[in-house]
Design a protein around this motif. Sequence first.
Motif, PDB file in Angstrom:
ATOM      1  N   GLY A   8       0.866  -1.183  -0.127  1.00 29.23           N
ATOM      2  CA  GLY A   8      -0.036   0.000   0.063  1.00 29.23           C
ATOM      3  C   GLY A   8       0.795   1.312   0.044  1.00 29.23           C
ATOM      4  N   ILE A   9       2.155   1.050  -0.086  1.00 28.36           N
ATOM      5  CA  ILE A   9       3.155   2.225  -0.043  1.00 28.36           C
ATOM      6  C   ILE A   9       2.919   3.091  -1.216  1.00 28.36           C
ATOM      7  CG2 ILE A   9       5.577   3.148   0.164  1.00 28.36           C
ATOM      8  CD1 ILE A   9       4.447   1.928   2.835  1.00 28.36           C
ATOM      9  N   PRO A  10       2.715   2.761  -2.461  1.00 28.96           N
ATOM     10  CA  PRO A  10       2.686   3.528  -3.515  1.00 28.96           C
ATOM     11  C   PRO A  10       1.272   4.570  -3.450  1.00 28.96           C
ATOM     12  CG  PRO A  10       3.263   1.458  -4.264  1.00 28.96           C
ATOM     13  CD  PRO A  10       3.029   1.459  -2.901  1.00 28.96           C
ATOM     14  N   GLY A  11       0.270   3.973  -2.844  1.00 25.17           N
ATOM     15  CA  GLY A  11      -1.003   4.490  -2.681  1.00 25.17           C
ATOM     16  C   GLY A  11      -0.815   5.795  -1.560  1.00 25.17           C
ATOM     17  N   ALA A  12       0.051   5.450  -0.580  1.00 19.49           N
ATOM     18  CA  ALA A  12       0.235   6.410   0.509  1.00 19.49           C
ATOM     19  C   ALA A  12       1.175   7.744  -0.133  1.00 19.49           C
ATOM     20  CB  ALA A  12       0.723   5.566   1.600  1.00 19.49           C
ATOM     21  N   ILE A  13       2.091   7.210  -1.042  1.00 17.67           N
ATOM     22  CA  ILE A  13       3.021   8.327  -1.488  1.00 17.67           C
ATOM     23  C   ILE A  13       2.029   9.236  -2.305  1.00 17.67           C
ATOM     24  CG2 ILE A  13       4.681   8.640  -3.241  1.00 17.67           C
ATOM     25  CD1 ILE A  13       5.997   5.966  -2.328  1.00 17.67           C
ATOM     26  N   THR A  14       1.273   8.732  -3.363  1.00 17.54           N
ATOM     27  CA  THR A  14       0.329   9.666  -4.015  1.00 17.54           C
ATOM     28  C   THR A  14      -0.334  10.493  -3.113  1.00 17.54           C
ATOM     29  OG1 THR A  14       0.177   7.832  -5.828  1.00 17.54           O
ATOM     30  CG2 THR A  14      -1.330   9.380  -5.836  1.00 17.54           C
ATOM     31  N   LYS A  15      -1.043   9.954  -2.195  1.00 19.12           N
ATOM     32  CA  LYS A  15      -1.959  10.807  -1.251  1.00 19.12           C
ATOM     33  C   LYS A  15      -1.086  11.718  -0.615  1.00 19.12           C
ATOM     34  CE  LYS A  15      -5.271  12.019   1.384  1.00 19.12           C
ATOM     35  NZ  LYS A  15      -6.224  12.842   0.948  1.00 19.12           N
ATOM     36  N   ASN A  17       5.752   6.168 -10.481  1.00 21.07           N
ATOM     37  CA  ASN A  17       4.263   6.464 -11.077  1.00 21.07           C
ATOM     38  C   ASN A  17       3.665   7.103 -10.197  1.00 21.07           C
ATOM     39  OD1 ASN A  17       2.756   6.229 -13.410  1.00 21.07           O
ATOM     40  ND2 ASN A  17       1.692   4.680 -12.240  1.00 21.07           N
ATOM     41  N   ALA A  18       3.740   6.432  -8.696  1.00 16.13           N
ATOM     42  CA  ALA A  18       2.837   7.102  -7.621  1.00 16.13           C
ATOM     43  C   ALA A  18       3.345   8.685  -7.237  1.00 16.13           C
ATOM     44  CB  ALA A  18       3.091   6.216  -6.472  1.00 16.13           C
ATOM     45  N   VAL A  19       4.490   8.909  -7.362  1.00 18.93           N
ATOM     46  CA  VAL A  19       4.782  10.193  -7.194  1.00 18.93           C
ATOM     47  C   VAL A  19       4.352  11.091  -8.123  1.00 18.93           C
ATOM     48  CG1 VAL A  19       7.160  11.786  -6.996  1.00 18.93           C
ATOM     49  CG2 VAL A  19       7.039   9.385  -5.809  1.00 18.93           C
ATOM     50  N   LEU A  20       4.504  10.665  -9.444  1.00 22.85           N
ATOM     51  CA  LEU A  20       3.975  11.549 -10.728  1.00 22.85           C
ATOM     52  C   LEU A  20       2.431  11.981 -10.253  1.00 22.85           C
ATOM     53  CD1 LEU A  20       5.758   9.708 -13.716  1.00 22.85           C
ATOM     54  CD2 LEU A  20       6.110  12.143 -12.952  1.00 22.85           C
ATOM     55  N   LYS A  21       1.842  10.729  -9.966  1.00 24.80           N
ATOM     56  CA  LYS A  21       0.279  10.949  -9.829  1.00 24.80           C
ATOM     57  C   LYS A  21       0.084  12.119  -8.625  1.00 24.80           C
ATOM     58  CE  LYS A  21      -1.179   6.368 -11.405  1.00 24.80           C
ATOM     59  NZ  LYS A  21      -1.820   5.303 -10.995  1.00 24.80           N
ATOM     60  N   GLY A  22       1.107  11.856  -7.565  1.00 29.58           N
ATOM     61  CA  GLY A  22       0.628  12.754  -6.466  1.00 29.58           C
ATOM     62  C   GLY A  22       1.276  14.126  -6.744  1.00 29.58           C
ATOM     63  N   GLN A  23       1.856  14.269  -7.907  1.00 24.94           N
ATOM     64  CA  GLN A  23       2.378  15.773  -8.392  1.00 24.94           C
ATOM     65  C   GLN A  23       1.317  16.044  -9.384  1.00 24.94           C
ATOM     66  OE1 GLN A  23       6.338  14.862  -9.902  1.00 24.94           O
ATOM     67  NE2 GLN A  23       7.140  15.791  -8.174  1.00 24.94           N
ATOM     68  N   ASN A  25      10.151  -3.437 -11.369  1.00 25.84           N
ATOM     69  CA  ASN A  25       8.825  -3.238 -11.187  1.00 25.84           C
ATOM     70  C   ASN A  25       8.251  -2.201 -10.147  1.00 25.84           C
ATOM     71  OD1 ASN A  25       5.853  -3.930 -10.012  1.00 25.84           O
ATOM     72  ND2 ASN A  25       5.748  -5.098 -11.979  1.00 25.84           N
ATOM     73  N   LEU A  26       8.781  -2.396  -9.054  1.00 28.65           N
ATOM     74  CA  LEU A  26       8.866  -1.633  -7.496  1.00 28.65           C
ATOM     75  C   LEU A  26       9.233  -0.283  -8.224  1.00 28.65           C
ATOM     76  CD1 LEU A  26       8.145  -1.314  -4.745  1.00 28.65           C
ATOM     77  CD2 LEU A  26      10.745  -2.142  -4.245  1.00 28.65           C
ATOM     78  N   ALA A  27      10.274   0.035  -8.787  1.00 24.75           N
ATOM     79  CA  ALA A  27      10.937   1.229  -9.004  1.00 24.75           C
ATOM     80  C   ALA A  27       9.949   2.036  -9.781  1.00 24.75           C
ATOM     81  CB  ALA A  27      12.248   1.243  -9.738  1.00 24.75           C
ATOM     82  N   GLN A  28       9.343   1.463 -10.891  1.00 22.95           N
ATOM     83  CA  GLN A  28       8.421   1.959 -11.929  1.00 22.95           C
ATOM     84  C   GLN A  28       7.174   2.471 -11.065  1.00 22.95           C
ATOM     85  OE1 GLN A  28       5.408   0.373 -13.019  1.00 22.95           O
ATOM     86  NE2 GLN A  28       4.906   2.057 -14.608  1.00 22.95           N
ATOM     87  N   THR A  29       6.789   1.388 -10.168  1.00 21.53           N
ATOM     88  CA  THR A  29       5.507   1.634  -9.352  1.00 21.53           C
ATOM     89  C   THR A  29       5.550   2.963  -8.718  1.00 21.53           C
ATOM     90  OG1 THR A  29       4.817  -0.523  -9.399  1.00 21.53           O
ATOM     91  CG2 THR A  29       3.636   0.898  -7.845  1.00 21.53           C
ATOM     92  N   VAL A  30       6.593   3.013  -7.825  1.00 23.15           N
ATOM     93  CA  VAL A  30       7.175   4.237  -7.026  1.00 23.15           C
ATOM     94  C   VAL A  30       7.274   5.598  -7.653  1.00 23.15           C
ATOM     95  CG1 VAL A  30       8.793   5.159  -5.240  1.00 23.15           C
ATOM     96  CG2 VAL A  30       8.106   2.887  -5.378  1.00 23.15           C
TER      97      VAL A  30
END
Length: 482
Positions: free
Chosen positions: A57-64, A127-133, A120-125
Amino acid sequence: MRLGQTSIVHFASRFLASLLGFAATVFIGRILGSDGLGIYYLALSVVAWLGIVTKMGIPGAITKRVSEGESGSAYAIAGTSISTVLFVAIAIGVFLLKEPVNRYIGYPAAEFVVLLLFVNLAQTVVNAVLKGQHLVHISGVFNPIRTGTRSIVQISALFAGLGIVGLFVGYTVGYALIALLGTLIVFRNFNQISLPQRSHFQSIVSYAKFSWIGALRSRAFNWVDVSILGFFVSSSLVGIYTAAWNIAVFLILFGGSLSQTLFPEMSSLSADENREAVADLFETALAFAGLILIPGLVGSTILGERLLQVYGEEFSQGAVVLSVLIVATLIQGYQRQFTSTLNAFDRPDLSFRVNAVFIVANVVLNISIIPYYGVVGAAAATAASVAVSLGVAYSELSSLIGFSVPTGEIAKQWVAAAVMGLFVYVGLWLESTYSIVSINIVVVLVLVGLGAAVYFTVLLGISKQFRKTVVDNLPLQIATLQ
């Protein structure tokens, strides 16, 4: 932009990415056969399950947290650090259990599993930051770039004789490229880089502990059956099953785009306590959730063997599996609208319950049925578990809002699909009887094109709601001429 247009744009991006992936899978199937395809997807299933643990659930938390606008870089670094620690722990575990992992996959792939998990993890993280931005459009564009790069490298590697290793190399290159490009954009969009404090780590963890179930549910729908099949059937049968899955999942793209597009609008209306408007949007989502899947089911029942022969002759034995899997994705298409609406009402607890029921049912049914009925049993177990969760979702949402299922509109889609099926069946009979075209893929493309034209023409003729929706979502100049 109108909601329908937004759905179509989102769908077009995902469609392009899926089309590129589908083309690559066809090449893999034709060059390596069902056995090679099965080994590749068993490795990816291991990566998918391990990925849940590295992400939690870390990527979702990063985006938020990044989207909240303050200390974005600190939250991004905190989330990345947590995921990195989890990755190192999992990587060590894979190396310690190297032999069992290799036996399960049927190929010495443990080292590749760790490599694929990392990119896969690197791309997901990233991507999560980009969405958060608020750079969702960029993360969306990256999907077809990633899939296209992966596909080109994989196909080139196959022609170069690298075999299964070439598939892993292509996957690595595709994901690593997007991770690198995304990282450059991420750093450019942070005003300043600040190191995280303890509070940043706590904030990431407090959000992530409630969001991991969504990722687990997604993995369960896509990978439980494949993972369990790996213990009971040959990699060749796994390859045939995953080829059918590729076609079935291809058809669910529009429903997913629809739910993601309507979610923010429903959430806003829910916050304003406008339940009647939410119910209207939900009924619209239900009306069109099966727009592509219903004719897809009818068409695949008629053309199943021909569709799968695109991968190679041996894949045609999966025709029954394909039809059952499309039934599963059809039910999933409707269920997704229910859970999306529950989340829009800020009731993740109810959505959690629906997802938990699906996961448990899916695991139990697959373990119970696969040993006796193989790949057909896996498809049936997936369809049954989605149906059970749909019933639970219906019950939960009914307790929040009043709504009616648009049975009339759905029935019209079935009527149009039945007419389409008649045309496709006649076309297939004529081709089989008179051998008009000897190249299978040409026959498939012609009949699919014919079916799509007939389906949408009939639906436009019998459905006033569909006609209105099409006109409302045409570009302004064209709509004015109607």
